[in-house]
Design an enzyme around this catalytic site. Sequence first.
Site, mmCIF file in Angstrom:
data_model
loop_
_atom_site.group_PDB
_atom_site.id
_atom_site.type_symbol
_atom_site.label_atom_id
_atom_site.label_comp_id
_atom_site.label_asym_id
_atom_site.label_seq_id
_atom_site.Cartn_x
_atom_site.Cartn_y
_atom_site.Cartn_z
ATOM 1 N N HIS A 67 0.850 -1.192 0.000
ATOM 2 C CA HIS A 67 0.000 0.000 0.000
ATOM 3 C C HIS A 67 0.890 1.247 0.000
ATOM 4 O O HIS A 67 1.896 1.293 0.706
ATOM 5 C CB HIS A 67 -0.899 -0.026 1.241
ATOM 6 C CG HIS A 67 -1.927 1.064 1.241
ATOM 7 N ND1 HIS A 67 -1.649 2.346 1.657
ATOM 8 C CD2 HIS A 67 -3.221 1.074 0.838
ATOM 9 C CE1 HIS A 67 -2.738 3.091 1.524
ATOM 10 N NE2 HIS A 67 -3.706 2.338 1.025
ATOM 11 N N GLN A 109 -5.914 5.178 -18.854
ATOM 12 C CA GLN A 109 -6.551 5.376 -17.551
ATOM 13 C C GLN A 109 -5.894 4.493 -16.487
ATOM 14 O O GLN A 109 -5.685 4.911 -15.344
ATOM 15 C CB GLN A 109 -8.017 4.976 -17.674
ATOM 16 C CG GLN A 109 -8.976 6.033 -17.181
ATOM 17 C CD GLN A 109 -10.388 5.645 -17.562
ATOM 18 O OE1 GLN A 109 -10.789 4.489 -17.437
ATOM 19 N NE2 GLN A 109 -11.128 6.613 -18.059
ATOM 20 N N PHE A 136 -4.269 5.600 -12.921
ATOM 21 C CA PHE A 136 -4.794 5.083 -11.668
ATOM 22 C C PHE A 136 -3.722 4.282 -10.916
ATOM 23 O O PHE A 136 -3.609 4.369 -9.688
ATOM 24 C CB PHE A 136 -6.031 4.213 -11.951
ATOM 25 C CG PHE A 136 -6.779 3.866 -10.710
ATOM 26 C CD1 PHE A 136 -7.447 4.852 -9.987
ATOM 27 C CD2 PHE A 136 -6.779 2.568 -10.229
ATOM 28 C CE1 PHE A 136 -8.115 4.541 -8.823
ATOM 29 C CE2 PHE A 136 -7.446 2.242 -9.055
ATOM 30 C CZ PHE A 136 -8.114 3.239 -8.354
ATOM 31 N N HIS A 157 -10.947 -12.786 -8.321
ATOM 32 C CA HIS A 157 -11.902 -11.688 -8.151
ATOM 33 C C HIS A 157 -11.712 -10.731 -9.336
ATOM 34 O O HIS A 157 -10.606 -10.248 -9.558
ATOM 35 C CB HIS A 157 -11.599 -10.963 -6.835
ATOM 36 C CG HIS A 157 -12.536 -9.840 -6.499
ATOM 37 N ND1 HIS A 157 -13.788 -10.042 -5.954
ATOM 38 C CD2 HIS A 157 -12.406 -8.495 -6.631
ATOM 39 C CE1 HIS A 157 -14.384 -8.872 -5.759
ATOM 40 N NE2 HIS A 157 -13.574 -7.918 -6.164
HETATM 41 C C1 LIG Z 1 -10.335 -5.325 -3.063
HETATM 42 C C2 LIG Z 1 -10.398 -3.847 -2.797
HETATM 43 C C3 LIG Z 1 -11.614 -3.185 -2.834
HETATM 44 C C4 LIG Z 1 -11.699 -1.814 -2.581
HETATM 45 N N1 LIG Z 1 -12.918 -1.211 -2.584
HETATM 46 C C5 LIG Z 1 -13.030 0.111 -2.210
HETATM 47 C C6 LIG Z 1 -14.309 0.753 -2.097
HETATM 48 O O1 LIG Z 1 -15.352 0.145 -2.356
HETATM 49 N N2 LIG Z 1 -14.338 2.041 -1.730
HETATM 50 C C7 LIG Z 1 -13.190 2.757 -1.436
HETATM 51 O O2 LIG Z 1 -13.274 3.950 -1.071
HETATM 52 N N3 LIG Z 1 -11.965 2.188 -1.520
HETATM 53 C C8 LIG Z 1 -11.854 0.870 -1.912
HETATM 54 N N4 LIG Z 1 -10.616 0.279 -1.990
HETATM 55 C C9 LIG Z 1 -9.413 1.104 -1.790
HETATM 56 C C10 LIG Z 1 -9.013 1.177 -0.303
HETATM 57 O O3 LIG Z 1 -9.990 1.874 0.434
HETATM 58 C C11 LIG Z 1 -7.677 1.907 -0.245
HETATM 59 O O4 LIG Z 1 -6.653 1.121 -0.803
HETATM 60 C C12 LIG Z 1 -7.286 2.445 1.122
HETATM 61 O O5 LIG Z 1 -6.237 3.387 0.947
HETATM 62 C C13 LIG Z 1 -6.788 1.382 2.074
HETATM 63 O O6 LIG Z 1 -7.807 0.587 2.517
HETATM 64 P P1 LIG Z 1 -7.519 -0.721 3.421
HETATM 65 O O7 LIG Z 1 -8.817 -1.242 3.851
HETATM 66 O O8 LIG Z 1 -6.599 -1.640 2.741
HETATM 67 O O9 LIG Z 1 -6.794 0.005 4.661
HETATM 68 P P2 LIG Z 1 -5.980 -0.495 5.916
HETATM 69 O O10 LIG Z 1 -5.783 -1.950 5.898
HETATM 70 O O11 LIG Z 1 -6.570 0.118 7.123
HETATM 71 O O12 LIG Z 1 -4.620 0.233 5.620
HETATM 72 C C14 LIG Z 1 -3.924 -0.004 4.411
HETATM 73 C C15 LIG Z 1 -2.436 0.166 4.642
HETATM 74 O O13 LIG Z 1 -2.120 1.504 5.001
HETATM 75 C C16 LIG Z 1 -1.105 1.523 5.959
HETATM 76 N N5 LIG Z 1 -1.646 2.137 7.177
HETATM 77 C C17 LIG Z 1 -2.936 2.274 7.528
HETATM 78 N N6 LIG Z 1 -3.040 2.889 8.714
HETATM 79 C C18 LIG Z 1 -1.792 3.137 9.114
HETATM 80 C C19 LIG Z 1 -1.249 3.745 10.278
HETATM 81 N N7 LIG Z 1 -2.019 4.209 11.260
HETATM 82 N N8 LIG Z 1 0.094 3.829 10.373
HETATM 83 C C20 LIG Z 1 0.895 3.347 9.385
HETATM 84 N N9 LIG Z 1 0.430 2.768 8.269
HETATM 85 C C21 LIG Z 1 -0.891 2.665 8.135
HETATM 86 C C22 LIG Z 1 -0.729 0.086 6.205
HETATM 87 O O14 LIG Z 1 0.376 -0.259 5.441
HETATM 88 C C23 LIG Z 1 -1.928 -0.697 5.766
HETATM 89 O O15 LIG Z 1 -1.627 -1.977 5.291
HETATM 90 C C24 LIG Z 1 -10.513 -1.074 -2.280
HETATM 91 C C25 LIG Z 1 -9.261 -1.748 -2.260
HETATM 92 C C26 LIG Z 1 -9.193 -3.108 -2.503
HETATM 93 C C27 LIG Z 1 -7.853 -3.823 -2.467
#
Ligand SMILES: Cc1cc2nc3c(=O)[nH]c(=O)nc-3n(C[C@H](O)[C@H](O)[C@H](O)COP(=O)(O)OP(=O)(O)OC[C@H]3O[C@@H](n4cnc5c(N)ncnc54)[C@H](O)[C@@H]3O)c2cc1C
Length: 310
Positions: free
Chosen positions: A169, A232, A236, A286
């Site tokens: 990420h 695109q 992205f 997926h």
């Molecule tokens: C399959 C899939 C579906 C998605 N669908 C959507 C959607 O429907 N809508 C949308 O808005 N987005 C969506 N996303 C994008 C996602 O919201 C983003 O990638 C977001 O930036 C991270 O979400 P996450 O749940 O992985 O976050 P988290 O798991 O909470 O964090 C992701 C990473 O960020 C870092 N991080 C987080 N918090 C901290 C902290 N406090 N300190 C240090 N590092 C930190 C870590 O490395 C962590 O692994 C999707 C992504 C994927 C892979």
Amino acid sequence: MNNLTPGPLARWLTGPRFSALPAPAALPAPRLSFEFFPPKTDKLEEQLWACIRRLEPLGPRFVSVTYGAGGSTQERTHATVARLVSETSLTPAAHLTCVGATRDEVDEVARRYWAAGVRHIVALRGDPPAGAAEYVPHPGGYAQAEDLVRGLKRIGDFEISVGAYPETHPAALSADADLDFLKRKIDAGATRAITQYFFDAEVFLRFIDRCHAKGINVPIVPGILPVSNFQQVVKFSAMCGASVPAWMGQLFEGLEEDAETRRMVAAVVAAEQVRLLQANGVDEFHFYTLNRPDLTYAIAHILGARPRKA
Ligand SMILES: Cc1cc2nc3c(=O)[nH]c(=O)nc-3n(C[C@H](O)[C@H](O)[C@H](O)COP(=O)(O)OP(=O)(O)OC[C@H]3O[C@@H](n4cnc5c(N)ncnc54)[C@H](O)[C@@H]3O)c2cc1C
């Protein structure tokens, strides 16, 4: 011809070839899931439902609907998921994020899903809203996906999938710290991770090895993005940390104004990617459908998926 240059027959016998991969029929049937986004207009709504109807006979394990920041987008996600429950044979999974809402508000959305019969949530932190440089948790909201997973488990015994990042990420301090976050989401109750898209099969296979070394043993499902608009995807990918290999640029070169050829090239690229994964033991995929069924259908077909008889 000198001894150093292999002749045509030697090249043919020793060189790589697509058909050398095991035939899909010799492998377990692939388990599929399809991702859609909620439509903004009536026309897009029609396109989405045509897409759903086309892919439904392939019998996916679930179909998921993305979730954006802001009230109206969220209502559209809910409406699409509710219609999937009431009008199709499909099992929906609703995406839910932590962005721009208090815990109570997010919990309320989750309760509505539970009441509507939805039992699978894709729990995500969400991206910063448009214009914001970085993600800031809402005061009183869930800070990150791990907290959301825990909160959801308090509301109901949801099946929970989370996001994973084979190329790390963009906000992660390191690749290892990123995996620790993934492990924490699993330990909090998620039972599946779906990955960000990637284009080199090797990237995913290396990631799986690293997950196993970390003790992450839930299914890690590769997110497959059939590329219909290469430019695109380049834009992205720069934002979400996925790399676009140079060979892909060469394949799509000069096709900016030629959507039809692009689609054919895209089918070949994705077909090779999924078959390489399949030959290496991956049997769950997926698809980021972008609400367009054709490429996804073709690639699923190449993997061995066939429509179920009504
Ligand atoms: C399959 C899939 C579906 C998605 N669908 C959507 C959607 O429907 N809508 C949308 O808005 N987005 C969506 N996303 C994008 C996602 O919201 C983003 O990638 C977001 O930036 C991270 O979400 P996450 O749940 O992985 O976050 P988290 O798991 O909470 O964090 C992701 C990473 O960020 C870092 N991080 C987080 N918090 C901290 C902290 N406090 N300190 C240090 N590092 C930190 C870590 O490395 C962590 O692994 C999707 C992504 C994927 C892979």
